[in-house]
Design an enzyme around this catalytic site. Structure first.
Site, PDB file in Angstrom:
ATOM      1  N   GLU A  65       0.815  -1.219   0.000  1.00 34.14           N
ATOM      2  CA  GLU A  65       0.000   0.000   0.000  1.00 34.14           C
ATOM      3  C   GLU A  65       0.846   1.266   0.000  1.00 34.14           C
ATOM      4  O   GLU A  65       0.558   2.209  -0.742  1.00 34.14           O
ATOM      5  CB  GLU A  65      -0.937   0.017   1.223  1.00 34.14           C
ATOM      6  CG  GLU A  65      -1.844  -1.176   1.323  1.00 34.14           C
ATOM      7  CD  GLU A  65      -1.253  -2.336   2.126  1.00 34.14           C
ATOM      8  OE1 GLU A  65      -2.041  -3.171   2.590  1.00 34.14           O
ATOM      9  OE2 GLU A  65      -0.015  -2.414   2.295  1.00 34.14           O
ATOM     10  N   CYS A  96       0.983   2.682   6.218  1.00 33.45           N
ATOM     11  CA  CYS A  96       0.359   2.701   4.891  1.00 33.45           C
ATOM     12  C   CYS A  96      -0.825   3.653   4.846  1.00 33.45           C
ATOM     13  O   CYS A  96      -1.029   4.340   3.839  1.00 33.45           O
ATOM     14  CB  CYS A  96      -0.055   1.294   4.499  1.00 33.45           C
ATOM     15  SG  CYS A  96       1.370   0.213   4.235  1.00 33.45           S
TER      16      CYS A  96
END
Length: 169
Positions: A65, A96
């Site tokens: 991510e 993330c």
């Protein structure tokens, strides 16, 4: 200027959510085939159909991510990203989530919570989860990031994928 979200009619449908989350699971399997942990992310355009990019997990500081968000931020204007959606099978960790926020990605969709990941995989030395939800991170930001998840219809599949990988480690 960052624009508010498009009307709710432009939000992803349940079918689109499931399809894109299943794609993140395929990307996660690609990560496993390269000797990496089973995490994958995709970025979907504002039309809720076009996949703009995919990213496997790389290592403990280059999660799927966060790597995808950094690449997206250097590839697309912030106004455009604000209408895009980042999909990932497991809830983004706080690193993330923060990276998605700073990249100006306006929506994040995940299938299974990080808390559930810990319950299904245990406190594995290679994956020391943090007890900081992405919802907590986004609730403390100055601009609202829409968060969708978990998705109950896929939780068992995602859990099985994670359990199978971590049981072999």
């Amino acid at each position: 200027m960052i624009h508010p979200f498009a009307p709710s009619s432009l939000r992803p449908t349940p079918e689109q959510i499931e399809r894109h989350l299943r794609r993140t699971m395929e990307v996660a399997e690609r990560a496993v085939s390269m000797g990496r942990h089973p995490f994958g992310a995709i970025l979907v355009a504002p039309d809720n159909e076009t996949v703009l990019m995919e990213q496997c997990n790389i290592d403990s500081v280059n999660h799927a991510e966060s790597t995808l968000a950094r690449t997206a931020a250097s590839s697309y204007p912030a106004d455009y990203l604000w209408s895009c959606t980042l999909y990932t099978s497991v809830e983004p960790c706080c690193m993330c989530a923060g990276t998605a926020y700073w990249a100006h990605i306006g929506r994040v969709v995940f299938g299974m919570t990080e808390q559930a990941l810990l319950q299904h995989t245990g406190n594995h030395g290679e994956n020391p989860t943090m007890s900081v939800s992405s919802r907590y991170v986004f609730d403390h930001c100055q601009k609202a990031v829409e968060l969708i998840g978990p998705v109950p219809s896929l939780e068992a599949e995602i859990a099985a994928q994670q359990q199978a990988f971590w049981a072999r480690r």
